[in-house]
Design a protein around this motif. Structure first.
Motif, PDB file in Angstrom:
ATOM      1  N   LEU A  98       0.851  -1.182   0.000  1.00 18.26           N
ATOM      2  CA  LEU A  98       0.000   0.000   0.000  1.00 18.26           C
ATOM      3  C   LEU A  98       0.887   1.233   0.000  1.00 18.26           C
ATOM      4  CD1 LEU A  98      -2.849  -0.810   2.528  1.00 18.26           C
ATOM      5  CD2 LEU A  98      -3.167  -0.046   0.194  1.00 18.26           C
ATOM      6  N   ILE A  99       0.584   2.187  -0.869  1.00 21.68           N
ATOM      7  CA  ILE A  99       1.332   3.437  -0.927  1.00 21.68           C
ATOM      8  C   ILE A  99       0.352   4.562  -0.622  1.00 21.68           C
ATOM      9  CG2 ILE A  99       2.767   4.935  -2.333  1.00 21.68           C
ATOM     10  CD1 ILE A  99       2.294   1.493  -3.645  1.00 21.68           C
ATOM     11  N   LEU A 100       0.655   5.347   0.406  1.00 23.53           N
ATOM     12  CA  LEU A 100      -0.250   6.406   0.856  1.00 23.53           C
ATOM     13  C   LEU A 100       0.310   7.769   0.480  1.00 23.53           C
ATOM     14  CD1 LEU A 100      -1.087   5.048   4.439  1.00 23.53           C
ATOM     15  CD2 LEU A 100      -2.158   4.474   2.242  1.00 23.53           C
ATOM     16  N   ASP A 101      -0.479   8.528  -0.248  1.00 25.93           N
ATOM     17  CA  ASP A 101      -0.071   9.850  -0.730  1.00 25.93           C
ATOM     18  C   ASP A 101      -0.715  10.921   0.144  1.00 25.93           C
ATOM     19  OD1 ASP A 101       0.846  11.961  -2.234  1.00 25.93           O
ATOM     20  OD2 ASP A 101      -0.616  11.708  -3.849  1.00 25.93           O
ATOM     21  N   GLN A 102       0.025  11.420   1.137  1.00 22.58           N
ATOM     22  CA  GLN A 102      -0.422  12.492   2.024  1.00 22.58           C
ATOM     23  C   GLN A 102      -1.630  12.107   2.875  1.00 22.58           C
ATOM     24  OE1 GLN A 102       0.928  16.661   0.635  1.00 22.58           O
ATOM     25  NE2 GLN A 102      -0.460  15.958  -0.972  1.00 22.58           N
ATOM     26  N   VAL A 103      -1.646  10.887   3.348  1.00 23.30           N
ATOM     27  CA  VAL A 103      -2.643  10.475   4.341  1.00 23.30           C
ATOM     28  C   VAL A 103      -2.019  10.760   5.699  1.00 23.30           C
ATOM     29  CG1 VAL A 103      -4.019   8.580   5.259  1.00 23.30           C
ATOM     30  CG2 VAL A 103      -3.563   8.714   2.801  1.00 23.30           C
ATOM     31  N   THR A 104      -2.508  11.779   6.388  1.00 23.95           N
ATOM     32  CA  THR A 104      -1.797  12.316   7.553  1.00 23.95           C
ATOM     33  C   THR A 104      -2.400  11.935   8.898  1.00 23.95           C
ATOM     34  OG1 THR A 104      -3.085  14.362   7.390  1.00 23.95           O
ATOM     35  CG2 THR A 104      -0.961  14.299   6.229  1.00 23.95           C
ATOM     36  N   ASP A 105      -3.611  11.431   8.935  1.00 20.40           N
ATOM     37  CA  ASP A 105      -4.262  11.114  10.207  1.00 20.40           C
ATOM     38  C   ASP A 105      -3.696   9.808  10.764  1.00 20.40           C
ATOM     39  OD1 ASP A 105      -5.954  10.318  12.291  1.00 20.40           O
ATOM     40  OD2 ASP A 105      -7.745  11.087  11.311  1.00 20.40           O
ATOM     41  N   PRO A 106      -3.073   9.825  11.956  1.00 24.36           N
ATOM     42  CA  PRO A 106      -2.486   8.586  12.491  1.00 24.36           C
ATOM     43  C   PRO A 106      -3.519   7.504  12.778  1.00 24.36           C
ATOM     44  CG  PRO A 106      -2.445  10.333  14.140  1.00 24.36           C
ATOM     45  CD  PRO A 106      -2.835  10.983  12.843  1.00 24.36           C
ATOM     46  N   HIS A 107      -4.756   7.904  13.076  1.00 24.61           N
ATOM     47  CA  HIS A 107      -5.803   6.889  13.283  1.00 24.61           C
ATOM     48  C   HIS A 107      -6.075   6.130  11.985  1.00 24.61           C
ATOM     49  CE1 HIS A 107      -6.606   9.830  16.562  1.00 24.61           C
ATOM     50  NE2 HIS A 107      -6.869   8.746  17.262  1.00 24.61           N
ATOM     51  N   ASN A 108      -6.153   6.874  10.882  1.00 22.22           N
ATOM     52  CA  ASN A 108      -6.380   6.229   9.590  1.00 22.22           C
ATOM     53  C   ASN A 108      -5.206   5.344   9.194  1.00 22.22           C
ATOM     54  OD1 ASN A 108      -8.960   7.086   8.879  1.00 22.22           O
ATOM     55  ND2 ASN A 108      -8.233   8.985   7.978  1.00 22.22           N
ATOM     56  N   VAL A 109      -3.997   5.853   9.359  1.00 23.71           N
ATOM     57  CA  VAL A 109      -2.822   5.073   8.976  1.00 23.71           C
ATOM     58  C   VAL A 109      -2.696   3.834   9.860  1.00 23.71           C
ATOM     59  CG1 VAL A 109      -0.315   5.084   8.758  1.00 23.71           C
ATOM     60  CG2 VAL A 109      -1.634   7.076   8.030  1.00 23.71           C
ATOM     61  N   GLY A 110      -2.999   3.968  11.149  1.00 23.42           N
ATOM     62  CA  GLY A 110      -2.980   2.805  12.028  1.00 23.42           C
ATOM     63  C   GLY A 110      -3.983   1.758  11.597  1.00 23.42           C
ATOM     64  N   ALA A 111      -5.193   2.195  11.251  1.00 25.27           N
ATOM     65  CA  ALA A 111      -6.214   1.256  10.779  1.00 25.27           C
ATOM     66  C   ALA A 111      -5.798   0.598   9.469  1.00 25.27           C
ATOM     67  CB  ALA A 111      -7.549   1.984  10.610  1.00 25.27           C
ATOM     68  N   ILE A 112      -5.125   1.343   8.598  1.00 30.32           N
ATOM     69  CA  ILE A 112      -4.638   0.780   7.334  1.00 30.32           C
ATOM     70  C   ILE A 112      -3.576  -0.285   7.602  1.00 30.32           C
ATOM     71  CG2 ILE A 112      -3.292   1.325   5.259  1.00 30.32           C
ATOM     72  CD1 ILE A 112      -4.846   4.020   5.207  1.00 30.32           C
ATOM     73  N   LEU A 113      -2.678  -0.030   8.549  1.00 28.27           N
ATOM     74  CA  LEU A 113      -1.678  -1.040   8.927  1.00 28.27           C
ATOM     75  C   LEU A 113      -2.357  -2.302   9.445  1.00 28.27           C
ATOM     76  CD1 LEU A 113       0.917   1.318  10.617  1.00 28.27           C
ATOM     77  CD2 LEU A 113       1.492  -0.350   8.840  1.00 28.27           C
ATOM     78  N   ARG A 114      -3.412  -2.121  10.215  1.00 29.28           N
ATOM     79  CA  ARG A 114      -4.143  -3.282  10.750  1.00 29.28           C
ATOM     80  C   ARG A 114      -4.748  -4.107   9.615  1.00 29.28           C
ATOM     81  NH1 ARG A 114      -8.837  -2.861  15.443  1.00 29.28           N
ATOM     82  NH2 ARG A 114      -8.982  -5.094  15.895  1.00 29.28           N
ATOM     83  N   SER A 115      -5.357  -3.449   8.634  1.00 24.64           N
ATOM     84  CA  SER A 115      -5.912  -4.157   7.476  1.00 24.64           C
ATOM     85  C   SER A 115      -4.807  -4.805   6.648  1.00 24.64           C
ATOM     86  CB  SER A 115      -6.717  -3.183   6.598  1.00 24.64           C
ATOM     87  OG  SER A 115      -7.850  -2.706   7.291  1.00 24.64           O
TER      88      SER A 115
END
Length: 229
Positions: A86-103
């Motif tokens: 997964l490559i994230l382009d300027q996704v800055t919210d740590p809650h969102n990024v944490g949830a993405i890592l979980r998925s």
């Protein structure tokens, strides 16, 4: 999860009486006999940690994990027939990024890649949102994102940019093998240069009752679509 990860250097742990035995048992199972566990009350932890932190009776002072590079990721999977990142382009919210890592952990992704700027560091908020996935999925700060995309393409990754206005769905693209899913911020989506670096633009099929999904939810659906093939 941090206790069980041999790559994670732990300096010290503070724990309330309710969880101290559980922490000591986890340290024993991991053969970490040199880590001190200090007694602390909930008020002590509240004062020690950032406001609003949900600590569940413990706090760990630890070092960042060793940073994997994109080149090392590519080398590690040189002989892999299938590899999803997964490559994230300027996704800055740590809650969102944490949830993405979980998925990413749930659906077998090999890494989550972010640029050096406009991406959250490995904070306690991110780690808690990831629910342990930060210990198992490489979180790579890759510098210039467009150069990173070119490196992945050079290693025979197909890059699919998520765009709600794309003509084909992710399923219709029939991607297989080495795949990079590129996701932009919820407000602006993919930046122009990032979009132009993708091989395909794809979308998720949705009803007309809602315009878009939260980026972490969209990541989970996209990863499941690739994982189930």
């Amino acid at each position: 999860m941090a206790i069980a990860n041999p790559q994670r250097t732990i300096h010290k742990i503070w724990a309330t009486e309710n969880v101290r035995d559980e922490i000591n048992a986890a340290l024993a199972d991991a053969e970490r006999h040199d880590v001190a566990v200090d007694a602390a009350g909930r008020t002590d932890l509240d004062e020690m940690l950032p406001p609003g932190t949900v600590h569940q009776g413990m706090a760990i002072h630890c070092a960042p994990l060793p940073q994997l590079s994109v080149e090392e990721l590519i080398a590690d999977h040189r002989d892999s027939e299938q590899c999803t990142v997964l490559i994230l382009d300027q996704v800055t919210d740590p809650h969102n990024v944490g949830a993405i890592l979980r998925s990413a952990a749930a659906f077998g992704a090999s890494a989550v890649i972010v640029p050096d700027r406009h991406a959250p560091p490995e904070t306690g908020v991110l780690a808690k949102s990831a629910s342990g996935a930060l210990e198992t999925v490489p979180y790579i700060h890759a510098g210039n994102l467009n150069q990173t995309l070119e490196k992945l393409k050079g290693a025979h990754f197909w890059l699919a940019g998520m765009d709600g206005y794309a003509e084909q769905t992710l399923a219709e693209a029939k991607l297989y093998g080495r795949v990079g899913i590129v996701m932009g911020s919820e407000g602006e989506g993919l930046r122009r240069l990032t979009r132009e670096s993708c091989d395909f633009l794809v979308k998720l099929p949705m009803s007309d009752r809602i315009e878009s999904l939260n980026v972490s939810n969209a990541a989970a659906v996209a990863l499941y679509e690739l994982y189930r093939k």
